[in-house]
Design a protein around this motif. Structure first.
Motif, PDB file in Angstrom:
ATOM      1  N   VAL A   1       1.183 -85.531 -13.449  1.00 24.42           N
ATOM      2  CA  VAL A   1       1.551 -86.824 -14.031  1.00 24.42           C
ATOM      3  C   VAL A   1       0.237 -87.507 -14.380  1.00 24.42           C
ATOM      4  O   VAL A   1      -0.460 -88.034 -13.505  1.00 24.42           O
ATOM      5  CB  VAL A   1       2.383 -87.680 -13.062  1.00 24.42           C
ATOM      6  N   ASN A   2      -0.130 -87.469 -15.655  1.00 25.65           N
ATOM      7  CA  ASN A   2      -1.427 -87.956 -16.112  1.00 25.65           C
ATOM      8  C   ASN A   2      -1.291 -89.368 -16.667  1.00 25.65           C
ATOM      9  O   ASN A   2      -0.574 -89.586 -17.650  1.00 25.65           O
ATOM     10  CB  ASN A   2      -1.987 -87.018 -17.181  1.00 25.65           C
ATOM     11  N   VAL A   3      -1.987 -90.313 -16.050  1.00 25.18           N
ATOM     12  CA  VAL A   3      -1.906 -91.720 -16.427  1.00 25.18           C
ATOM     13  C   VAL A   3      -3.278 -92.183 -16.900  1.00 25.18           C
ATOM     14  O   VAL A   3      -4.282 -91.997 -16.212  1.00 25.18           O
ATOM     15  CB  VAL A   3      -1.418 -92.578 -15.243  1.00 25.18           C
ATOM     16  N   ASP A   4      -3.307 -92.789 -18.073  1.00 23.01           N
ATOM     17  CA  ASP A   4      -4.546 -93.232 -18.714  1.00 23.01           C
ATOM     18  C   ASP A   4      -4.824 -94.690 -18.315  1.00 23.01           C
ATOM     19  O   ASP A   4      -4.333 -95.620 -18.944  1.00 23.01           O
ATOM     20  CB  ASP A   4      -4.386 -93.096 -20.226  1.00 23.01           C
ATOM     21  N   ILE A   5      -5.619 -94.885 -17.259  1.00 22.02           N
ATOM     22  CA  ILE A   5      -5.918 -96.220 -16.741  1.00 22.02           C
ATOM     23  C   ILE A   5      -7.185 -96.740 -17.410  1.00 22.02           C
ATOM     24  O   ILE A   5      -8.254 -96.143 -17.287  1.00 22.02           O
ATOM     25  CB  ILE A   5      -6.091 -96.199 -15.208  1.00 22.02           C
TER      26      ILE A   5
ATOM     27  N   GLY B   1      -3.946 -96.856 -21.344  1.00 21.44           N
ATOM     28  CA  GLY B   1      -4.233 -96.391 -22.688  1.00 21.44           C
ATOM     29  C   GLY B   1      -3.112 -95.502 -23.205  1.00 21.44           C
ATOM     30  O   GLY B   1      -2.065 -95.359 -22.570  1.00 21.44           O
ATOM     31  N   PRO B   2      -3.317 -94.833 -24.342  1.00 20.58           N
ATOM     32  CA  PRO B   2      -2.249 -94.043 -24.972  1.00 20.58           C
ATOM     33  C   PRO B   2      -2.103 -92.618 -24.459  1.00 20.58           C
ATOM     34  O   PRO B   2      -1.126 -91.941 -24.796  1.00 20.58           O
ATOM     35  CB  PRO B   2      -2.667 -94.034 -26.447  1.00 20.58           C
ATOM     36  N   ASN B   3      -3.050 -92.138 -23.645  1.00 21.71           N
ATOM     37  CA  ASN B   3      -3.074 -90.715 -23.283  1.00 21.71           C
ATOM     38  C   ASN B   3      -2.355 -90.436 -21.971  1.00 21.71           C
ATOM     39  O   ASN B   3      -2.929 -89.908 -21.016  1.00 21.71           O
ATOM     40  CB  ASN B   3      -4.527 -90.236 -23.213  1.00 21.71           C
ATOM     41  N   ASN B   4      -1.060 -90.789 -21.931  1.00 18.01           N
ATOM     42  CA  ASN B   4      -0.234 -90.565 -20.743  1.00 18.01           C
ATOM     43  C   ASN B   4       0.679 -89.375 -20.991  1.00 18.01           C
ATOM     44  O   ASN B   4       1.422 -89.343 -21.977  1.00 18.01           O
ATOM     45  CB  ASN B   4       0.590 -91.815 -20.443  1.00 18.01           C
ATOM     46  N   THR B   5       0.626 -88.381 -20.099  1.00 17.70           N
ATOM     47  CA  THR B   5       1.399 -87.157 -20.302  1.00 17.70           C
ATOM     48  C   THR B   5       2.021 -86.680 -18.994  1.00 17.70           C
ATOM     49  O   THR B   5       1.564 -87.024 -17.898  1.00 17.70           O
ATOM     50  CB  THR B   5       0.523 -86.026 -20.869  1.00 17.70           C
TER      51      THR B   5
END
Length: 257
Positions: A45-49, A102-106
């Motif tokens: 779970v990748n969260v762009d903080i 940010g936009p890079n959440n995957t």
């Protein structure tokens, strides 16, 4: 001598109390912020903080956050965490924190990467409560517990939305339980329960270690739930006491078939 005393007093008055070391206007406290996570049955779970702020008496103050970017929340379970940054705040009351993504959440599921939509987080930030009175010259550590499992919503068309479930706790409000569950073949999940409410869930590490953090004080039932397909039996441990500032160690629970 009398003239010198009068002169000294006058200088102190001119500088508005600079002779008093206890001036309220300059009192500050240091807050260290760390990130941890509840478990989730995904590959990643990748969260762009990008930014974190703390609300101090109505003013949003940014965290000194040296490493903005993508964090895999699943790297920070069972007591593992990562330092995000530090803020120096005026002594007084804090009420909320805000995290801007940010936009890079995957999301990675069975080796396939899916985008996570987070429109509200990108625009105004995720707000969550942290109520604390900061004492002058105090040093505090606060954990942002980002519950990955409860934060992912599956849509009808097979896509995923990030609706973050976040809580905070500090050293002053951190009840902890740790232990091991064996054997690994049982593929067990561990729950901390009060009455009929599941307060927290842990997916043990490969060696069986699990840890709950940020639990309220009280008495818990810890449930060791084996996967139904393994043939191992579930077990419960009742009357587990949790006290702030202490770690309740349950040792090793070995499940039987």
């Amino acid at each position: 001598m009398k003239k010198l005393l009068i002169l000294g007093s006058s200088i102190c008055l001119l500088f508005m109390g600079s002779c008093n070391d206890d001036s309220d206007g300059s009192d500050t406290a240091t807050v260290n912020v760390r990130l941890t996570d509840g478990p989730a049955a995904y590959d990643a779970v990748n969260v762009d903080i990008q930014r974190i702020e703390i609300n101090s008496d109505g003013q949003w103050i940014p965290l000194n956050f040296p490493s903005p970017g993508v964090y895999n929340l699943l790297n920070f379970k069972n007591g593992t965490d990562v330092v995000l940054g530090q803020a120096v705040l005026p002594a007084g009351n804090v009420s909320q924190m805000r995290m801007v993504l940010g936009p890079n959440n995957t999301l990675v599921v069975n080796g396939v990467t899916y985008p996570l939509q987070t429109p509200s987080a990108q625009q105004s930030g995720l707000k969550f409560n942290w109520h604390q009175t900061l004492a002058a010259n105090g040093a505090y550590t606060v954990w942002i517990d980002f519950d990955a499992g409860r934060s992912i919503v599956t849509t009808g068309n097979g896509s995923y939305i990030l609706k973050p479930v976040i809580r905070t706790f500090s050293e002053l409000t951190n009840g902890q339980i740790k232990g091991y569950v064996q054997p690994a073949a049982a593929d067990a999940v561990v729950h901390a329960i009060v009455a009929t409410d599941t307060i927290a869930t842990a997916i043990p590490n490969p060696d069986g270690f699990f840890m709950f953090s940020g639990l309220p004080q009280g008495t818990y039932t810890v449930s060791y739930d084996a996967d139904d397909s393994t043939g191992y039996n579930d077990e419960n441990m009742s009357n587990v006491s949790v006290t702030f500032g202490q770690i309740t160690n349950l040792g090793t629970k070995t499940l039987q078939q």
